[in-house]
Design an enzyme around this catalytic site. Structure first.
Site, PDB file in Angstrom:
ATOM      1  N   GLU A 148       0.962  -1.254  -0.044  1.00 19.06           N
ATOM      2  CA  GLU A 148      -0.086  -0.037  -0.110  1.00 19.06           C
ATOM      3  C   GLU A 148       1.048   1.115  -0.108  1.00 19.06           C
ATOM      4  O   GLU A 148       1.588   1.492   0.937  1.00 19.06           O
ATOM      5  CB  GLU A 148      -0.812   0.138   1.127  1.00 19.06           C
ATOM      6  CG  GLU A 148      -1.897  -1.119   1.158  1.00 19.06           C
ATOM      7  CD  GLU A 148      -2.893  -1.139   0.081  1.00 19.06           C
ATOM      8  OE1 GLU A 148      -2.901  -0.443  -0.584  1.00 19.06           O
ATOM      9  OE2 GLU A 148      -3.413  -2.378   0.056  1.00 19.06           O
ATOM     10  N   CYS A 168      -2.119   9.221   2.468  1.00 19.31           N
ATOM     11  CA  CYS A 168      -1.862   8.753   1.253  1.00 19.31           C
ATOM     12  C   CYS A 168      -2.832   9.029   0.405  1.00 19.31           C
ATOM     13  O   CYS A 168      -2.829   8.919  -1.022  1.00 19.31           O
ATOM     14  CB  CYS A 168      -1.575   6.945   1.302  1.00 19.31           C
ATOM     15  SG  CYS A 168      -2.943   6.451   2.193  1.00 19.31           S
TER      16      CYS A 168
HETATM   17  P1  NAD Z   1       8.669   4.999   4.028  1.00 17.66           P
HETATM   18  O1  NAD Z   1       8.543   4.322   2.743  1.00 17.66           O
HETATM   19  O2  NAD Z   1       9.734   5.897   4.496  1.00 17.66           O
HETATM   20  O3  NAD Z   1       8.833   4.061   5.415  1.00 17.66           O
HETATM   21  C1  NAD Z   1       7.708   2.872   5.717  1.00 17.66           C
HETATM   22  C2  NAD Z   1       8.320   1.845   6.468  1.00 17.66           C
HETATM   23  O4  NAD Z   1       9.460   1.406   5.588  1.00 17.66           O
HETATM   24  C3  NAD Z   1       9.053   2.255   7.783  1.00 17.66           C
HETATM   25  O5  NAD Z   1       8.745   1.523   9.001  1.00 17.66           O
HETATM   26  C4  NAD Z   1      10.455   2.229   7.259  1.00 17.66           C
HETATM   27  O6  NAD Z   1      11.188   1.892   8.529  1.00 17.66           O
HETATM   28  C5  NAD Z   1      10.515   0.946   6.390  1.00 17.66           C
HETATM   29  N1  NAD Z   1      11.712   0.748   5.519  1.00 17.66           N
HETATM   30  C6  NAD Z   1      12.334   1.581   5.139  1.00 17.66           C
HETATM   31  N2  NAD Z   1      13.337   0.993   4.348  1.00 17.66           N
HETATM   32  C7  NAD Z   1      12.901  -0.188   4.327  1.00 17.66           C
HETATM   33  C8  NAD Z   1      13.587  -1.378   3.817  1.00 17.66           C
HETATM   34  N3  NAD Z   1      14.695  -1.477   2.930  1.00 17.66           N
HETATM   35  N4  NAD Z   1      13.018  -2.699   3.998  1.00 17.66           N
HETATM   36  C9  NAD Z   1      11.885  -2.671   4.799  1.00 17.66           C
HETATM   37  N5  NAD Z   1      11.412  -1.748   5.129  1.00 17.66           N
HETATM   38  C10 NAD Z   1      11.819  -0.641   5.145  1.00 17.66           C
HETATM   39  O7  NAD Z   1       7.335   5.791   4.421  1.00 17.66           O
HETATM   40  P2  NAD Z   1       7.023   6.806   5.334  1.00 17.66           P
HETATM   41  O8  NAD Z   1       7.500   7.828   5.122  1.00 17.66           O
HETATM   42  O9  NAD Z   1       6.900   6.342   6.607  1.00 17.66           O
HETATM   43  O10 NAD Z   1       5.216   6.988   4.913  1.00 17.66           O
HETATM   44  C11 NAD Z   1       4.861   7.788   4.100  1.00 17.66           C
HETATM   45  C12 NAD Z   1       4.334   7.067   2.693  1.00 17.66           C
HETATM   46  O11 NAD Z   1       3.465   5.978   2.978  1.00 17.66           O
HETATM   47  C13 NAD Z   1       3.788   7.957   1.912  1.00 17.66           C
HETATM   48  O12 NAD Z   1       4.100   7.813   0.609  1.00 17.66           O
HETATM   49  C14 NAD Z   1       2.306   7.547   2.041  1.00 17.66           C
HETATM   50  O13 NAD Z   1       1.341   7.970   0.676  1.00 17.66           O
HETATM   51  C15 NAD Z   1       2.221   6.006   2.079  1.00 17.66           C
HETATM   52  N6  NAD Z   1       1.061   5.551   2.851  1.00 17.66           N
HETATM   53  C16 NAD Z   1       0.224   4.776   1.958  1.00 17.66           C
HETATM   54  C17 NAD Z   1      -0.750   4.160   2.742  1.00 17.66           C
HETATM   55  C18 NAD Z   1      -1.656   3.365   1.860  1.00 17.66           C
HETATM   56  O14 NAD Z   1      -2.506   2.750   2.657  1.00 17.66           O
HETATM   57  N7  NAD Z   1      -1.552   3.337   0.650  1.00 17.66           N
HETATM   58  C19 NAD Z   1      -1.078   4.593   3.976  1.00 17.66           C
HETATM   59  C20 NAD Z   1      -0.293   5.349   4.857  1.00 17.66           C
HETATM   60  C21 NAD Z   1       1.007   5.839   3.841  1.00 17.66           C
END
Ligand code: NAD
Length: 480
Positions: free
Chosen positions: A255, A289
């Site tokens: 997501e 998001c």
């Molecule tokens: P992010 O991608 O920076 O981080 C998300 C998670 O991924 C964190 O827990 C982080 O520690 C982890 N992560 C980072 N690198 C990783 C790796 N190599 N392997 C595994 N995990 C890793 O996102 P964010 O800044 O926390 O959230 C914002 C983003 O999330 C926005 O783009 C938003 O649109 C999206 N979002 C989507 C939804 C949805 O349901 N579609 C809901 C909420 C947020």
């Protein structure tokens, strides 16, 4: 039992039913985004900790995977009861750890609680079929089996909603879980661990490792004993996880980000459309998001809409986060603040009009509405993830649909109109996983197929979708 809400002590990891210190005893500062003051010190888990958590979850799966539906239903009902009793701890953490205004914190808490309750109902829905066989006297049936250890990875903006859905759903159908929480919301994930601990979920069935995803994420998603990853976060990290999972033939639901269209046709209820457009992009200061960041308004209504919308946006509260009048709080981190700043400045420098907003009060960005946005501006196509949206004039419904679909993303969408035929045509033809007619694009419920297409993700979440995604079919025959 550790008190995860106690901010005076360094936090721990929750592995195998024990609160443990991180290997190497490293901790990081978890900052309150309001003023970047210290909120708490959190355990910087290592790849070694992650392996221990997967081992614990894998060992627990031996027994948990064959628990009865009745047992899992009872554990999750109990978890919901415990969670309900911890409302004030959760709401405080949502305000102080990630800068949620009170209303967003309450919305998130209540939504997450209903997701926990709905997950309890999944346990008894793990059903199969009897299948007619081509061979006389042969009984043929399908059953669903849990997969094993599910890796759940959550973002900073809705750490409780996603923390609950991405862990309670797999637990309900018999999987065990390792949660990697956002480095901006570690305490909220530990409060959730406390919920499961108090609810009596068997040791090792649920584990949390806090730390930096870019350092330790691969040791979770790439672990051979993790058959499925359920991830919510940015499209960039989602792409990386998708590639890794494809190589190892793992299941994955992603997501990701969005750039959701919001269409206002000439016959729309202007006031309601402007209200929904405020909710749709300014809730939690645009760090959502599904945010409606591209607003297409039919020409006859355009000037009036911009006027009413700008007026409503400029009156949104930016005061005390604990006041229910506040809509706009701080942006989560310096990196993210820079992104929002750059999107606004780049648009202004290239000729966009800032109808309202554009200024900052500390770490808070005013609700910002842009017009005259063109293709060469970053804000036109990229996700800002802040309180910034652009309003575009369109001449026809067909143009609004075409522009809505001119994006790599495909998460949510909205159309405001009284014309049922156009509304239904739009809902069926917009390239998005979700469409809301005469309502905000920001919407979620526990049992709906939630998710997006293209850069917005792969697969769907929700109780029914998760039963499919988080179990594997097996075909069994018996020759009489
Ligand atoms: P992010 O991608 O920076 O981080 C998300 C998670 O991924 C964190 O827990 C982080 O520690 C982890 N992560 C980072 N690198 C990783 C790796 N190599 N392997 C595994 N995990 C890793 O996102 P964010 O800044 O926390 O959230 C914002 C983003 O999330 C926005 O783009 C938003 O649109 C999206 N979002 C989507 C939804 C949805 O349901 N579609 C809901 C909420 C947020």
């Amino acid at each position: 039992m550790l008190d995860a809400a106690d901010l005076t002590t360094d936090s721990k990891l929750w592995i195998g039913g024990d609160w443990v210190s991180p290997t190497g005893e490293n901790y990081f500062d978890d900052l309150n985004p309001e003023d970047d003051s210290l909120y708490g010190r959190s355990a910087a888990g290592t790849s070694e900790d992650m392996r221990k958590a997967v081992d614990a979850a894998n060992e627990a799966f031996g027994k948990y995977g064959s628990s009865t539906a009745k047992e899992r239903e009872a554990w999750i009902i109990q978890a919901a009861e415990v969670m309900a009793s911890m409302q004030s701890e959760f709401v405080s953490a949502l305000i102080d750890e990630i800068g949620s205004p009170f209303n967003k914190a309450m919305f998130e808490f209540n939504k997450a609680l209903s997701m926990m309750r709905a997950a309890a109902g999944m346990a008894r829905q793990v059903t199969g079929k009897t299948i007619p066989s081509d061979y006389p006297g042969r009984y043929s049936m399908s059953v669903r089996q849990p997969l094993g250890v599910v890796a759940a990875i959550t973002p900073f903006n809705v750490p409780l909603i996603k923390g609950v859905r991405l862990t309670a759903d797999p637990l309900a159908v018999g999987n065990t879980v390792v949660l990697l929480a956002s480095e901006f919301a570690p305490r909220i994930s530990l409060l959730l661990a406390q919920v499961y601990e108090k609810a009596g979920i068997p040791a090792g069935a649920f584990n949390v490792v806090t730390g930096f995803g870019h350092e330790i994420g691969d040791s979770l998603t790439g672990h051979p004993n993790v058959p499925m990853v359920t991830f919510t976060g940015s499209s960039v990290v989602g792409q990386h996880i998708n590639e890794l999972c494809a190589k190892q033939k793992k299941r994955v639901t992603l997501e990701l980000g969005g750039k959701s269209p919001f269409v206002v046709l000439a016959d729309a209820d202007l006031k309601k459309a402007a209200q929904a457009a405020c909710h749709g992009i300014f809730l939690y200061q645009g760090q959502v998001c599904m945010g409606g960041s591209r607003i297409y308004v039919e020409a006859p209504l355009y000037d009036k809409f911009v006027e009413i919308y700008a007026n409503a946006a400029s009156n949104l509260g930016m005061g005390d986060l604990r006041s229910s009048d506040t809509m706009i709080g701080p942006i989560i981190s310096e990196r993210q603040r820079n992104r929002v700043r750059i999107h606004i400045e780049d648009a202004r420098d290239k000729g966009a009009t800032i109808v309202t907003g554009g200024n900052w009060k500390g770490n808070r960005c005013e609700p910002t509405i842009l017009t005259d946005v063109s293709e060469e501006m970053t804000v036109c196509r990229e996700e800002t993830f802040g309180p910034v949206t652009a309003v575009y004039k369109v001449d026809t419904y067909e143009e609004a649909l075409e522009k809505s679909n001119d994006t790599e993303y495909g998460l949510s969408s909205t159309i405001f109109t009284e014309n049922l035929n156009k509304a239904l045509h739009y809902a069926h033809n917009v390239s998005a996983g979700m469409c809301h007619v005469n309502a905000s694009p920001v919407h979620d419920e526990p049992h709906v197929p939630f998710g997006g297409n293209g850069e917005s993700g792969v697969g769907r979440e929700g109780t029914e979708a998760d039963i499919d995604a988080m179990t594997e079919w097996k075909w069994i025959t018996i020759q009489s």
